[in-house]
Design a protein around this motif. Sequence first.
Motif, mmCIF file in Angstrom:
data_model
loop_
_atom_site.group_PDB
_atom_site.id
_atom_site.type_symbol
_atom_site.label_atom_id
_atom_site.label_comp_id
_atom_site.label_asym_id
_atom_site.label_seq_id
_atom_site.Cartn_x
_atom_site.Cartn_y
_atom_site.Cartn_z
ATOM 1 N N THR A 5 0.870 -1.173 0.000
ATOM 2 C CA THR A 5 0.000 0.000 0.000
ATOM 3 C C THR A 5 0.911 1.228 0.000
ATOM 4 O O THR A 5 2.137 1.110 -0.019
ATOM 5 C CB THR A 5 -0.922 -0.004 1.223
ATOM 6 O OG1 THR A 5 -0.123 -0.088 2.409
ATOM 7 C CG2 THR A 5 -1.888 -1.178 1.162
ATOM 8 N N ASN A 61 2.576 -4.407 3.120
ATOM 9 C CA ASN A 61 1.339 -4.550 3.886
ATOM 10 C C ASN A 61 1.488 -5.747 4.822
ATOM 11 O O ASN A 61 1.525 -6.889 4.354
ATOM 12 C CB ASN A 61 0.172 -4.755 2.920
ATOM 13 C CG ASN A 61 -1.171 -4.799 3.627
ATOM 14 O OD1 ASN A 61 -1.247 -4.925 4.848
ATOM 15 N ND2 ASN A 61 -2.234 -4.699 2.846
ATOM 16 N N ASP A 98 -0.467 -7.315 6.646
ATOM 17 C CA ASP A 98 -1.545 -8.303 6.610
ATOM 18 C C ASP A 98 -1.211 -9.445 5.658
ATOM 19 O O ASP A 98 -1.754 -10.548 5.793
ATOM 20 C CB ASP A 98 -2.862 -7.652 6.185
ATOM 21 C CG ASP A 98 -3.477 -6.805 7.297
ATOM 22 O OD1 ASP A 98 -3.256 -7.129 8.481
ATOM 23 O OD2 ASP A 98 -4.141 -5.805 6.968
ATOM 24 N N ASN A 124 -13.224 7.337 9.489
ATOM 25 C CA ASN A 124 -12.131 6.768 8.684
ATOM 26 C C ASN A 124 -12.496 6.618 7.209
ATOM 27 O O ASN A 124 -12.008 5.711 6.521
ATOM 28 C CB ASN A 124 -11.673 5.425 9.265
ATOM 29 C CG ASN A 124 -11.159 5.570 10.690
ATOM 30 O OD1 ASN A 124 -10.427 6.514 10.988
ATOM 31 N ND2 ASN A 124 -11.555 4.668 11.569
ATOM 32 N N ARG A 149 -8.064 2.068 4.594
ATOM 33 C CA ARG A 149 -8.058 0.809 5.351
ATOM 34 C C ARG A 149 -9.517 0.424 5.558
ATOM 35 O O ARG A 149 -10.191 0.941 6.450
ATOM 36 C CB ARG A 149 -7.330 0.969 6.682
ATOM 37 C CG ARG A 149 -5.842 0.719 6.599
ATOM 38 C CD ARG A 149 -5.174 0.854 7.965
ATOM 39 N NE ARG A 149 -5.699 -0.068 8.967
ATOM 40 C CZ ARG A 149 -5.279 -1.337 9.132
ATOM 41 N NH1 ARG A 149 -4.334 -1.830 8.348
ATOM 42 N NH2 ARG A 149 -5.797 -2.086 10.077
ATOM 43 N N GLN A 198 -11.014 -2.084 6.702
ATOM 44 C CA GLN A 198 -11.414 -2.694 7.965
ATOM 45 C C GLN A 198 -11.616 -1.673 9.077
ATOM 46 O O GLN A 198 -12.239 -1.971 10.088
ATOM 47 C CB GLN A 198 -10.402 -3.750 8.404
ATOM 48 C CG GLN A 198 -8.987 -3.262 8.619
ATOM 49 C CD GLN A 198 -8.138 -3.447 7.391
ATOM 50 O OE1 GLN A 198 -8.551 -3.074 6.290
ATOM 51 N NE2 GLN A 198 -6.955 -4.016 7.568
ATOM 52 N N ASP A 199 -11.118 -0.439 8.900
ATOM 53 C CA ASP A 199 -11.275 0.596 9.924
ATOM 54 C C ASP A 199 -12.473 1.498 9.682
ATOM 55 O O ASP A 199 -12.840 2.289 10.555
ATOM 56 C CB ASP A 199 -10.011 1.467 9.982
ATOM 57 C CG ASP A 199 -8.811 0.705 10.514
ATOM 58 O OD1 ASP A 199 -8.998 -0.410 11.049
ATOM 59 O OD2 ASP A 199 -7.679 1.223 10.392
#
Length: 797
Positions: A89, A99, A101, A767, A777, A779-780
């Motif tokens: 990213t 990243n 993850d 976010n 992001r 997931q945020d």
Amino acid sequence: MSQRRRRSLALLTSGVLALPLLAGCGSPDDEGGRAAGQDIGAAARPMVADGGVMRWAVDALPDTLNTFQADADATTTRIAGAVLPALFTLNAQGRPVANPDYLEKAEVVEREPKQVVLYKLNQQAVWSDGREIGAPDFVAQWRALNGRDSAYWTARNAGYERIEKIERGRDDLEVKVTFAKPYADWRSLFTPLYPKQVTGTPEAFNEGARGALKVTAGPFGLGAVDKKNATVALSRNPRWWGQPAKLDTLVLAAVPRAERPAALAAGKLDIAEVDRAGAERIALALRDAKRGAGAAGKPAHGPGSAVTPAQALRSWALAHGSAEEQAEDEKAARKRNADAVATYAAEQKALGGFRVRKSLEPAYTQLALNGASGPLADERVRRAIARVLDRQALAEAVLKPLGLPARPVGSHLALAGQRAYADNSGALGGRDTRAAQALLADAGWRKGAPLGDAAAGARAGGEARPAGDDSKTARPAGDATGNDGLYVVGQEGEKNPGRLPVAERGRYPGDGVYAADADGEVVDADTASARRGGAALLAPAPLAALQEASLVDQAEAPAAGARDDGKKRADEDAEAADAKEGDGREPAAGVPAKGTPAPARQVRTSGTLLAKDGKTLSLRFVLPSGPGSEALRTVGDRIAQMLRGIGISTELTKVPDESFFKDHIASGEYDLALYSWPATAYPATDARPIFAKPEPAADGSLLVEQNYTRVGTDHIDQLFDQALGELNEDESRELMKKADARIWAAAGSIPLYQRPELVAVKPGVSNAGAFGLGTPRYQDIGWKKAGAGGPGGAGKN
């Protein structure tokens, strides 16, 4: 043809986002300068509620979910970012970072004799079917995209063709990639990464991922694609090993930009990018809410606000008049207007709770100069146009009213905040009208130059106006309604602005002007044109007015003997006419008789406009006409005024959005145009096809890749190639700066300003918003908890 995925089409009008979103705000001492900050309602994860649904506007449902196909669009990219692995990213300065993850580590482990990159994958990373992400997925994607198998319908394979082999390391979680040629932008590869089920065969690649992704590996998975309601649902991935998504569901809803304020007000959207008009509606709604607006009376804005008291009284009188049919029509119109006012007022009340988050998009708008043919094929003319532009004023016109930083963009290859950014515009030179005029004079363009008959109504370097084109209302050159800038030199040399001497003036249903024919006789313009076998001596009035032309003496008044010869020929013509049987017509009142001595021969000049070889310097300026493109049209008008100041005329042509790119930009049917390119963290790869020198094709056409200005040089191509193979990042960046300086000097495209990013959000959205240069992001993203420093829970259900 090897090239990155084309991302230009959706960027050509001012309201469309079609690019990966990058990152936020650079430090003051960053090499790339300061970027515009993000405005996303940032909140720590503990402050964001678990669960809920959020509806996010997109421009359209995607035609494909495969980002490597030619018809991939911005929605394809957004979905991929939420449901597929992104190995790298971009950080706050728009630089690629691993990243965590998906990656424990990725680095160049060998440079000689060949470049080798070793990827160590996150041991918890698995596809939604439970299989670990590993080497087989890398191998399948490389084989699909390296260009060696034409059965794969790919539109993007740059970098993959440089790979020699991919090997498994100690296990499938270690992937060793060996390059046949060094590749500086290796971090751009395998993002997004598709499962081998998608890339393993041409059939699966070409068709299998167009409408569905059965296997994913992101914080969200792909849910239902509802074509009837134009929505795509992304649901929290239960197999996700990282921080779990805050939202239960993220719904992407296709809503046209013009309809988004109403959709936000109706609760159909929670977040939506809007154009300037939409942002202004929300600002007015917020102002009215603070002022307690809503009392009875005339609306302050919106439908009905422009109705004057006199208009309102007349409407009431018509609605209550004795003419029944007219009264019914007026009553129906009044009801429609009242409904519109009520609907608008209700929407404004709802919009009062929204806010607009602002930043600058990772994209810049440029003036494109088509150098394929005509005047702009001359570099001196392109450079002159570039040097007369006030780029600061143009940036301020777009960005200052929005409260955004109004700085001209100084690079074709990066934006402020990115490490590769440097202002290289000095290679062209700053604004300098005298220098521009000198360049044009050196190229042979002069004011007051003579115009040939064949040039009447034609554009220099372009096509003549089609016969019968009545898009502009013609006025006779001698029309008493105004002076078109024409001058006629009479027998004694005196100038008569705009009109022939009274004794010699006439009217004719054709051009409405009279001119001298080849024999010095005064005849109507049609006859003069027919005798010469060409255009009339005087230009059509619209062109004459545009050129501010003047008629000047071409020769001294004829000697007495010459006049006598002319009179003799006129008498002979008159006798021949009288001899014709049945011809008893009399000359029309005010029409000079055949044989009347004419004023001296005349020649048109370009007046205050530049001309060369009998043609004015006039350029076709193509702009999109649709809603959301108002800023482009404003900028286009200002550029036209700037060019007019040095004698260059422009023909502003507004075309439908759907044909702007395909029928004009890509096909080269323009001289000047405004459109945008996205920023990239990998300019050596992504920007090369935009500025590559066009190559002749076998059929005689040009292979332009994405270089729609058709301007390029071998040296620029060489610098891109050197940068692409330079593994030392500092040296590669310096090569890119040199390439950018030469792109400026070639003056095929002139960056103007970074595009504004305006995103309307519902209270409590966290976010998400105007990401600027930032990668979201997913997931945020969620709803702020109630009591967590602001409104929250708005989308929980």
